[in-house]
Scaffold this active site. Structure first.
Site, PDB file in Angstrom:
ATOM      1  N   CYS A   9       0.861  -1.177   0.000  1.00 38.68           N
ATOM      2  CA  CYS A   9       0.000   0.000   0.000  1.00 38.68           C
ATOM      3  C   CYS A   9       0.895   1.223   0.000  1.00 38.68           C
ATOM      4  CB  CYS A   9      -0.906   0.008   1.228  1.00 38.68           C
ATOM      5  SG  CYS A   9      -2.240   1.221   1.059  1.00 38.68           S
ATOM      6  N   CYS A  17      -0.118   4.200   1.584  1.00 35.89           N
ATOM      7  CA  CYS A  17      -0.544   5.179   2.597  1.00 35.89           C
ATOM      8  C   CYS A  17       0.500   5.485   3.668  1.00 35.89           C
ATOM      9  CB  CYS A  17      -1.865   4.770   3.244  1.00 35.89           C
ATOM     10  SG  CYS A  17      -1.775   3.287   4.257  1.00 35.89           S
ATOM     11  N   CYS A  31      -3.971   5.944   0.005  1.00 33.68           N
ATOM     12  CA  CYS A  31      -3.414   4.667  -0.428  1.00 33.68           C
ATOM     13  C   CYS A  31      -2.893   4.701  -1.862  1.00 33.68           C
ATOM     14  CB  CYS A  31      -4.459   3.564  -0.263  1.00 33.68           C
ATOM     15  SG  CYS A  31      -5.043   3.433   1.439  1.00 33.68           S
ATOM     16  N   LYS A  58     -12.563  -4.998   1.373  1.00 32.84           N
ATOM     17  CA  LYS A  58     -12.080  -4.171   2.472  1.00 32.84           C
ATOM     18  C   LYS A  58     -13.068  -3.036   2.671  1.00 32.84           C
ATOM     19  CE  LYS A  58      -8.251  -1.242   3.785  1.00 32.84           C
ATOM     20  NZ  LYS A  58      -6.837  -0.932   3.572  1.00 32.84           N
ATOM     21  N   ARG A  88      -3.974   3.457  12.193  1.00 32.10           N
ATOM     22  CA  ARG A  88      -3.419   4.662  11.569  1.00 32.10           C
ATOM     23  C   ARG A  88      -2.447   5.360  12.514  1.00 32.10           C
ATOM     24  NH1 ARG A  88      -8.993   6.130   8.296  1.00 32.10           N
ATOM     25  NH2 ARG A  88      -8.885   4.215   7.056  1.00 32.10           N
ATOM     26  N   ARG A  98     -11.129   7.661   3.112  1.00 31.66           N
ATOM     27  CA  ARG A  98     -10.879   6.577   2.164  1.00 31.66           C
ATOM     28  C   ARG A  98     -12.161   6.029   1.540  1.00 31.66           C
ATOM     29  NH1 ARG A  98      -5.655   6.204   3.718  1.00 31.66           N
ATOM     30  NH2 ARG A  98      -5.049   5.299   5.703  1.00 31.66           N
ATOM     31  N   GLU A 119     -16.429  -7.947  -5.782  1.00 35.93           N
ATOM     32  CA  GLU A 119     -15.030  -7.511  -5.670  1.00 35.93           C
ATOM     33  C   GLU A 119     -14.091  -8.717  -5.597  1.00 35.93           C
ATOM     34  OE1 GLU A 119     -13.447  -4.537  -5.559  1.00 35.93           O
ATOM     35  OE2 GLU A 119     -15.226  -3.286  -5.781  1.00 35.93           O
ATOM     36  N   LYS A 139     -11.628  -7.862   5.631  1.00 29.97           N
ATOM     37  CA  LYS A 139     -11.541  -7.123   6.874  1.00 29.97           C
ATOM     38  C   LYS A 139     -12.543  -5.998   6.924  1.00 29.97           C
ATOM     39  CE  LYS A 139      -7.892  -3.829   5.827  1.00 29.97           C
ATOM     40  NZ  LYS A 139      -6.503  -3.482   6.041  1.00 29.97           N
ATOM     41  N   SER A 174      -7.204  -3.528  14.006  1.00 24.35           N
ATOM     42  CA  SER A 174      -6.735  -2.805  15.188  1.00 24.35           C
ATOM     43  C   SER A 174      -7.859  -2.421  16.144  1.00 24.35           C
ATOM     44  CB  SER A 174      -5.981  -1.556  14.741  1.00 24.35           C
ATOM     45  OG  SER A 174      -6.794  -0.748  13.903  1.00 24.35           O
ATOM     46  N   TYR A 231      -3.610  -9.322  16.119  1.00 22.48           N
ATOM     47  CA  TYR A 231      -2.612  -8.807  17.052  1.00 22.48           C
ATOM     48  C   TYR A 231      -2.533  -9.692  18.298  1.00 22.48           C
ATOM     49  CZ  TYR A 231      -3.083  -4.900  13.891  1.00 22.48           C
ATOM     50  OH  TYR A 231      -3.120  -4.139  12.750  1.00 22.48           O
TER      51      TYR A 231
HETATM   52  C1  PBG Z   1      -3.527   0.275   4.764  1.00 19.73           C
HETATM   53  C2  PBG Z   1      -4.115  -0.660   5.729  1.00 19.73           C
HETATM   54  C3  PBG Z   1      -4.999  -0.370   6.769  1.00 19.73           C
HETATM   55  C4  PBG Z   1      -5.145  -1.542   7.519  1.00 19.73           C
HETATM   56  C5  PBG Z   1      -4.390  -2.519   6.895  1.00 19.73           C
HETATM   57  N1  PBG Z   1      -3.757  -1.959   5.782  1.00 19.73           N
HETATM   58  C6  PBG Z   1      -5.614   0.900   7.174  1.00 19.73           C
HETATM   59  C7  PBG Z   1      -6.580   1.581   6.331  1.00 19.73           C
HETATM   60  O1  PBG Z   1      -7.004   1.126   5.286  1.00 19.73           O
HETATM   61  O2  PBG Z   1      -6.954   2.672   6.748  1.00 19.73           O
HETATM   62  C8  PBG Z   1      -5.953  -1.696   8.759  1.00 19.73           C
HETATM   63  C9  PBG Z   1      -5.491  -2.750   9.689  1.00 19.73           C
HETATM   64  C10 PBG Z   1      -5.915  -2.565  11.101  1.00 19.73           C
HETATM   65  O3  PBG Z   1      -6.749  -1.704  11.426  1.00 19.73           O
HETATM   66  O4  PBG Z   1      -5.392  -3.304  11.944  1.00 19.73           O
HETATM   67  N2  PBG Z   1      -4.061   0.376   3.554  1.00 19.73           N
END
Ligand code: PBG
Length: 316
Positions: free
Chosen positions: A110, A112, A120, A189, A199, A211, A227, A242, A268, A307
């Site tokens: 990515c 970002c 991204c 996603k 972030r 986003r 998708e 996710k 996260s 995690y």
């Molecule tokens: C980046 C990315 C993100 C996550 C994984 N890859 C953040 C986003 O899209 O804002 C999120 C993973 C997490 O929250 O643990 N493109």
């Protein structure tokens, strides 16, 4: 029927093994750096030497693999740090490889974390608005994938959500003689509030806008299937969805529909939410953690990015 533990184990429908768990690592510059992320107790930004120690531990615990993110020393508009041969993740991959043993090294792809604006893809400004330039971004993303695979990534995992990225990466990987490197695509996603703490961890919050133009509307499950279909047609070998807990139905629908390996990312915010409750004594840590993970397996995930990977493996 009175159930002893032996009987419970015999008839258990869903199992969880350390080899199904993938542990995310956030690699940063420096030496001896182990900086805890405020909103994610127990998760750290690690310099490469510390990441090696973490890798040794993950291998000892029998985890399935690691998912690598990078915090570059500098950011720019072309996300140079993402595709630089000596970028932070490329450097980490070379250092981690010998310690990884049976761990699969997955590199997140990515832009970002590497752009000043935190989007991204590449951003183009026009008037008082901006847009994320899809096709210009593809070239940089494909370049990033190739450089990560060359540095030792066993799998590349695009999380950017630009249209056509899987096809662009597959073509460039093949052209570079990396036909054997699979693409694990974050095909579905959702634009989610649950990425908030990430972030902070990856220092990748968008500096303007959000986003929602390139991530999916959380209300749409059928669109997610579409998708996934598109990413598979472009050459993705495996799919990652996710977030996890708020989207269990989508995970189940994908499992029933597609025959490819399917993973889920317990993101996260899901982790932070549980940790916050643990800290207050509101939930029993071990039981709540395991229940959250088995739920994702039961909904259809073959493997989990979490995690909690190390803690869960210790209990298993
Ligand atoms: C980046 C990315 C993100 C996550 C994984 N890859 C953040 C986003 O899209 O804002 C999120 C993973 C997490 O929250 O643990 N493109």
């Amino acid at each position: 029927m009175r159930r002893t533990e032996a009987l419970r184990s015999l008839v258990r429908e869903t199992r969880l093994e350390p080899g199904q768990l993938i542990y995310p690592l956030f690699v940063c510059p420096g030496e001896g750096v182990r900086r805890e992320i405020g909103s994610m107790p127990g998760v750290f930004n690690l310099s490469v030497d510390e990441a090696v120690k973490e890798t040794e531990e993950a291998a000892r615990l029998g985890l399935g693999g690691l998912l690598l993110f990078g915090l570059p020393a500098t950011k720019d508009d072309e996300a140079t740090g993402a595709w630089d041969e000596n970028g932070i993740v490329q450097t980490a991959l070379r250092a981690l490889k010998p310690a990884a043993k049976s761990l699969v090294l997955i590199a997140d792809v990515c832009l970002c974390e590497y752009t000043i604006h935190g989007h991204c893809g590449v951003v183009e400004h026009s008037g008082d608005g901006f847009r994320v330039a899809n096709d210009t971004s593809l070239e940089l993303l494909a370049r990033t994938a190739v450089s990560l695979a060359r540095a030792g990534a066993d799998i590349v995992a695009p999380s950017d959500m630009m249209d056509g990225r899987v096809g662009a990466m597959r073509a460039e990987l093949d052209a570079a003689g990396l036909e054997e490197t699979p693409i694990l695509s974050y095909a579905a996603k959702f634009a989610s509030a649950f990425y908030g703490p990430f972030r902070e961890a990856a220092d990748s919050a968008p500096q303007f806008g959000d986003r929602r133009t390139y991530q999916m509307d959380g209300a749409n499950a059928r669109e997610a299937m579409r998708e996934i279909e598109l990413d598979l047609a472009e050459g993705a070998e495996m799919i990652l969805m996710k977030p996890g807990m708020p989207y269990l139905d989508v995970l189940r629908a994908a499992r029933d529909r597609f025959e490819v390996p399917l993973g889920v990312y317990q993101v996260s915010g899901e982790y932070s939410m549980l940790q916050a409750a643990f800290a207050r004594g509101w939930l029993e840590p071990e039981r709540a953690m395991m229940e959250s993970l088995i739920g994702l397996r039961r909904a259809g995930a073959d493997f989990l990015v979490t995690y909690f990977a190390k803690e869960a493996a210790r209990l298993l």
